[in-house]
Design a protein around this motif. Structure first.
Motif, PDB file in Angstrom:
ATOM      1  N   PHE A  59     -33.024 -40.180   8.688  1.00 46.83           N
ATOM      2  CA  PHE A  59     -33.006 -41.574   9.123  1.00 46.83           C
ATOM      3  C   PHE A  59     -33.735 -42.438   8.102  1.00 46.83           C
ATOM      4  CE2 PHE A  59     -32.167 -39.428  13.071  1.00 46.83           C
ATOM      5  CZ  PHE A  59     -31.373 -40.308  13.791  1.00 46.83           C
ATOM      6  N   THR A  60     -33.208 -43.638   7.878  1.00 46.99           N
ATOM      7  CA  THR A  60     -33.894 -44.612   7.032  1.00 46.99           C
ATOM      8  C   THR A  60     -34.570 -45.639   7.932  1.00 46.99           C
ATOM      9  OG1 THR A  60     -32.013 -46.125   6.910  1.00 46.99           O
ATOM     10  CG2 THR A  60     -32.108 -44.356   5.265  1.00 46.99           C
ATOM     11  N   MET A  61     -35.361 -46.520   7.332  1.00 43.25           N
ATOM     12  CA  MET A  61     -36.022 -47.561   8.118  1.00 43.25           C
ATOM     13  C   MET A  61     -35.000 -48.457   8.808  1.00 43.25           C
ATOM     14  SD  MET A  61     -39.496 -48.569   6.017  1.00 43.25           S
ATOM     15  CE  MET A  61     -38.656 -49.767   5.074  1.00 43.25           C
ATOM     16  N   ASP A  62     -33.857 -48.676   8.164  1.00 45.18           N
ATOM     17  CA  ASP A  62     -32.822 -49.516   8.769  1.00 45.18           C
ATOM     18  C   ASP A  62     -32.151 -48.846   9.963  1.00 45.18           C
ATOM     19  OD1 ASP A  62     -33.286 -51.526   6.912  1.00 45.18           O
ATOM     20  OD2 ASP A  62     -31.782 -50.759   5.512  1.00 45.18           O
ATOM     21  N   ASP A  63     -32.244 -47.520  10.061  1.00 45.59           N
ATOM     22  CA  ASP A  63     -31.636 -46.780  11.169  1.00 45.59           C
ATOM     23  C   ASP A  63     -32.537 -46.727  12.394  1.00 45.59           C
ATOM     24  OD1 ASP A  63     -29.494 -46.122   9.485  1.00 45.59           O
ATOM     25  OD2 ASP A  63     -30.423 -44.228   8.866  1.00 45.59           O
TER      26      ASP A  63
ATOM     27  N   GLN B 178     -27.896 -43.543  13.190  1.00 48.34           N
ATOM     28  CA  GLN B 178     -27.469 -43.345  11.805  1.00 48.34           C
ATOM     29  C   GLN B 178     -26.020 -43.766  11.651  1.00 48.34           C
ATOM     30  OE1 GLN B 178     -28.434 -39.125  11.247  1.00 48.34           O
ATOM     31  NE2 GLN B 178     -29.739 -39.746   9.561  1.00 48.34           N
TER      32      GLN B 178
ATOM     33  N   ASP C 291     -22.183 -41.209   7.190  1.00 48.27           N
ATOM     34  CA  ASP C 291     -21.903 -41.263   5.754  1.00 48.27           C
ATOM     35  C   ASP C 291     -21.071 -40.061   5.313  1.00 48.27           C
ATOM     36  OD1 ASP C 291     -23.775 -39.290   6.023  1.00 48.27           O
ATOM     37  OD2 ASP C 291     -25.011 -39.922   4.340  1.00 48.27           O
TER      38      ASP C 291
ATOM     39  N   LEU D 254     -42.686 -44.918   7.948  1.00 50.80           N
ATOM     40  CA  LEU D 254     -41.819 -43.767   7.753  1.00 50.80           C
ATOM     41  C   LEU D 254     -42.231 -43.085   6.464  1.00 50.80           C
ATOM     42  CD1 LEU D 254     -39.264 -42.306   8.833  1.00 50.80           C
ATOM     43  CD2 LEU D 254     -37.916 -43.858   7.416  1.00 50.80           C
ATOM     44  N   ASP D 255     -42.506 -41.774   6.531  1.00 51.42           N
ATOM     45  CA  ASP D 255     -42.990 -41.042   5.368  1.00 51.42           C
ATOM     46  C   ASP D 255     -42.453 -39.619   5.410  1.00 51.42           C
ATOM     47  OD1 ASP D 255     -44.555 -40.466   3.070  1.00 51.42           O
ATOM     48  OD2 ASP D 255     -46.158 -39.665   4.337  1.00 51.42           O
ATOM     49  N   ASN D 256     -41.652 -39.253   4.417  1.00 50.69           N
ATOM     50  CA  ASN D 256     -41.120 -37.888   4.289  1.00 50.69           C
ATOM     51  C   ASN D 256     -40.419 -37.387   5.549  1.00 50.69           C
ATOM     52  OD1 ASN D 256     -42.048 -37.579   1.621  1.00 50.69           O
ATOM     53  ND2 ASN D 256     -44.078 -36.985   2.351  1.00 50.69           N
ATOM     54  N   GLY D 257     -39.610 -38.234   6.158  1.00 50.28           N
ATOM     55  CA  GLY D 257     -38.854 -37.830   7.337  1.00 50.28           C
ATOM     56  C   GLY D 257     -39.646 -37.858   8.630  1.00 50.28           C
TER      57      GLY D 257
END
Length: 150
Positions: free
Chosen positions: A54-58, A74, A77, A110-113
């Motif tokens: 997951f990214t911050m936008d997710d 998510q 992709d 958010l850091d390393n998943g």
């Protein structure tokens, strides 16, 4: 079915607490995503969720009526990609935590998943109220003072 927890007539005004307990019991028991709750100090907590991929936008974090709600969605992709095995979950989730009144969300990162959410409980000052006793149905006033804890 509602089960009354505070059945004694000595517990006044705890209806809101009973509603929070019921809300917590209704929360999903789904284990995804896994999470930790850590006590950093007597007044602070950290919730950590494993959100690999997951990214911050997710991700979205909201505070809704004493519930800290963390949602993840998510975007797929996988277009044009062929997976021989897909073991990393790419599904949406919602994880809710019922938090007590007065607890504040200090921040999230958010850091390393891993998604970390820090909470703090401000230490309230004890207040002693003196309730005057009057004759009949006169006007009632109360005075309050702060106790220094010494």
């Amino acid at each position: 079915m509602t089960t009354r927890v505070f059945t004694s007539p000595l517990f006044l005004g705890f209806d809101h607490l009973e509603q929070m307990i019921e809300r917590a019991a209704k929360n999903s028991s789904d284990g995804y995503p896994p999470y930790n709750i850590e006590q950093l100090s007597p007044a602070s907590l950290r919730i950590t969720l494993a959100v690999a991929g997951f990214t911050m936008d997710d991700l979205q974090i909201t505070l809704e009526d004493n519930q800290l709600v963390i949602r993840g969605r998510q975007t797929d992709d996988g277009h044009g990609r062929v997976f021989l095995h897909r073991g990393i979950a790419a599904r949406q989730f919602q994880r809710a935590f019922v938090i007590a009144e007065g607890i504040e969300v200090k921040g999230a990162w958010l850091d390393n998943g891993l998604l970390h959410v820090d909470l703090v409980r401000p230490v309230p000052q004890p207040v002693v109220k003196t309730i005057p006793i009057s004759r009949g149905q006169g006007k009632v006033t109360a005075t309050a003072r702060t106790v220094d804890g010494d």
